[in-house]
Design a protein around this motif. Structure first.
Motif, PDB file in Angstrom:
ATOM      1  N   ALA A  86       2.989  19.978  -1.490  1.00  0.00           N
ATOM      2  CA  ALA A  86       2.364  19.272  -0.372  1.00  0.00           C
ATOM      3  C   ALA A  86       2.003  17.857  -0.792  1.00  0.00           C
ATOM      4  O   ALA A  86       1.132  17.661  -1.635  1.00  0.00           O
ATOM      5  N   GLY A  87       2.657  16.878  -0.208  1.00  0.00           N
ATOM      6  CA  GLY A  87       2.358  15.483  -0.493  1.00  0.00           C
ATOM      7  C   GLY A  87       1.038  15.076   0.151  1.00  0.00           C
ATOM      8  O   GLY A  87       0.875  15.171   1.359  1.00  0.00           O
TER       9      GLY A  87
ATOM     10  N   LEU B 299       1.080  11.749  -3.475  1.00  0.00           N
ATOM     11  CA  LEU B 299       2.205  11.096  -2.812  1.00  0.00           C
ATOM     12  C   LEU B 299       1.720  10.194  -1.691  1.00  0.00           C
ATOM     13  O   LEU B 299       1.059  10.637  -0.761  1.00  0.00           O
ATOM     14  N   ASP B 300       2.063   8.915  -1.801  1.00  0.00           N
ATOM     15  CA  ASP B 300       1.780   7.922  -0.767  1.00  0.00           C
ATOM     16  C   ASP B 300       3.121   7.316  -0.368  1.00  0.00           C
ATOM     17  O   ASP B 300       3.719   6.563  -1.134  1.00  0.00           O
ATOM     18  N   VAL B 301       3.615   7.655   0.821  1.00  0.00           N
ATOM     19  CA  VAL B 301       4.947   7.214   1.234  1.00  0.00           C
ATOM     20  C   VAL B 301       5.045   5.707   1.452  1.00  0.00           C
ATOM     21  O   VAL B 301       6.154   5.194   1.582  1.00  0.00           O
TER      22      VAL B 301
ATOM     23  N   ALA C 205       6.731   3.443  -5.770  1.00  0.00           N
ATOM     24  CA  ALA C 205       6.410   3.985  -7.096  1.00  0.00           C
ATOM     25  C   ALA C 205       5.761   5.362  -6.974  1.00  0.00           C
ATOM     26  O   ALA C 205       6.015   6.248  -7.795  1.00  0.00           O
ATOM     27  N   SER C 206       4.941   5.552  -5.955  1.00  0.00           N
ATOM     28  CA  SER C 206       4.300   6.845  -5.736  1.00  0.00           C
ATOM     29  C   SER C 206       5.332   7.909  -5.367  1.00  0.00           C
ATOM     30  O   SER C 206       5.268   9.039  -5.839  1.00  0.00           O
ATOM     31  N   VAL C 207       6.284   7.533  -4.524  1.00  0.00           N
ATOM     32  CA  VAL C 207       7.336   8.473  -4.123  1.00  0.00           C
ATOM     33  C   VAL C 207       8.173   8.874  -5.333  1.00  0.00           C
ATOM     34  O   VAL C 207       8.428  10.065  -5.559  1.00  0.00           O
ATOM     35  N   THR C 208       8.573   7.897  -6.118  1.00  0.00           N
ATOM     36  CA  THR C 208       9.368   8.171  -7.313  1.00  0.00           C
ATOM     37  C   THR C 208       8.614   9.080  -8.277  1.00  0.00           C
ATOM     38  O   THR C 208       9.162  10.062  -8.788  1.00  0.00           O
ATOM     39  N   ALA C 209       7.348   8.768  -8.523  1.00  0.00           N
ATOM     40  CA  ALA C 209       6.541   9.583  -9.444  1.00  0.00           C
ATOM     41  C   ALA C 209       6.374  10.999  -8.917  1.00  0.00           C
ATOM     42  O   ALA C 209       6.468  11.970  -9.687  1.00  0.00           O
ATOM     43  N   ALA C 210       6.143  11.150  -7.617  1.00  0.00           N
ATOM     44  CA  ALA C 210       5.957  12.480  -7.034  1.00  0.00           C
ATOM     45  C   ALA C 210       7.218  13.321  -7.178  1.00  0.00           C
ATOM     46  O   ALA C 210       7.149  14.502  -7.542  1.00  0.00           O
TER      47      ALA C 210
ATOM     48  N   ASN D  68       7.005  14.321   6.983  1.00  0.00           N
ATOM     49  CA  ASN D  68       6.024  14.417   8.049  1.00  0.00           C
ATOM     50  C   ASN D  68       5.031  13.259   8.056  1.00  0.00           C
ATOM     51  O   ASN D  68       4.378  13.025   9.055  1.00  0.00           O
ATOM     52  N   ALA D  69       4.918  12.533   6.950  1.00  0.00           N
ATOM     53  CA  ALA D  69       3.921  11.468   6.851  1.00  0.00           C
ATOM     54  C   ALA D  69       4.193  10.384   7.878  1.00  0.00           C
ATOM     55  O   ALA D  69       5.340  10.007   8.121  1.00  0.00           O
ATOM     56  N   GLY D  70       3.125   9.893   8.466  1.00  0.00           N
ATOM     57  CA  GLY D  70       3.250   8.852   9.471  1.00  0.00           C
ATOM     58  C   GLY D  70       2.838   7.499   8.937  1.00  0.00           C
ATOM     59  O   GLY D  70       1.974   7.399   8.078  1.00  0.00           O
ATOM     60  N   MET D  71       3.490   6.471   9.455  1.00  0.00           N
ATOM     61  CA  MET D  71       3.137   5.091   9.137  1.00  0.00           C
ATOM     62  C   MET D  71       3.129   4.328  10.451  1.00  0.00           C
ATOM     63  O   MET D  71       4.063   4.452  11.242  1.00  0.00           O
ATOM     64  N   ALA D  72       2.112   3.557  10.672  1.00  0.00           N
ATOM     65  CA  ALA D  72       2.054   2.747  11.878  1.00  0.00           C
ATOM     66  C   ALA D  72       2.692   1.393  11.623  1.00  0.00           C
ATOM     67  O   ALA D  72       2.500   0.787  10.571  1.00  0.00           O
ATOM     68  N   SER D  73       3.496   0.954  12.572  1.00  0.00           N
ATOM     69  CA  SER D  73       4.092  -0.371  12.474  1.00  0.00           C
ATOM     70  C   SER D  73       4.419  -0.854  13.879  1.00  0.00           C
ATOM     71  O   SER D  73       4.461  -0.076  14.826  1.00  0.00           O
ATOM     72  N   ALA D  74       4.655  -2.138  13.989  1.00  0.00           N
ATOM     73  CA  ALA D  74       5.009  -2.718  15.279  1.00  0.00           C
ATOM     74  C   ALA D  74       6.334  -3.444  15.128  1.00  0.00           C
ATOM     75  O   ALA D  74       6.569  -4.106  14.119  1.00  0.00           O
ATOM     76  N   GLY D  75       7.193  -3.270  16.075  1.00  0.00           N
ATOM     77  CA  GLY D  75       8.488  -3.939  16.038  1.00  0.00           C
ATOM     78  C   GLY D  75       9.616  -2.934  16.095  1.00  0.00           C
ATOM     79  O   GLY D  75       9.405  -1.734  16.225  1.00  0.00           O
TER      80      GLY D  75
END
Length: 101
Positions: free
Chosen positions: A31-32, A57-59, A63-68, A86-93
């Motif tokens: 579980a990330g 794990l921080d998507v 570096a966090s993804v690679t280490a995980a 499943n991790a969400g990231m907010a962005s605009a565009g």
């Protein structure tokens, strides 16, 4: 057949529900979760109590993804069958115009 599964964004909501369901079905679930030794320590312990392996794990950080993934592969003997992003990231565009950076 038992699968080794990585789920990102698994500290709550759909990610956590999916992790718990798949672990209960006998799969090995990683579980990330961000900050498993700090603010999410209780969440990490709750996941462990259900035979789920929390993994730092921080998507948003490559570096966090690679280490995980490296930790997961070491713990699983090089096996990873399924990734549920499943991790969400907010962005605009327009998402197609974004780079990993």
């Amino acid at each position: 057949m038992r699968k080794t599964i990585l789920i990102t964004g698994a500290s709550s909501g759909f990610g956590r529900d999916t992790a718990e369901t798949l672990a209960a079905d006998g799969h090995r679930v990683f579980a990330g979760v961000r900050d498993i030794a700090g603010r999410n320590r209780e969440i990490a312990n709750a996941l462990r109590s259900k035979a789920i392996e929390p993994i730092e794990l921080d998507v948003t950080r490559d570096a966090s993804v690679t280490a995980a993934v490296e930790v997961l592969l070491t713990k699983s003997g090089g096996k990873l069958d399924v990734v549920i992003n499943n991790a969400g990231m907010a962005s605009a565009g327009v998402s197609e115009s974004f780079t990993p950076e």
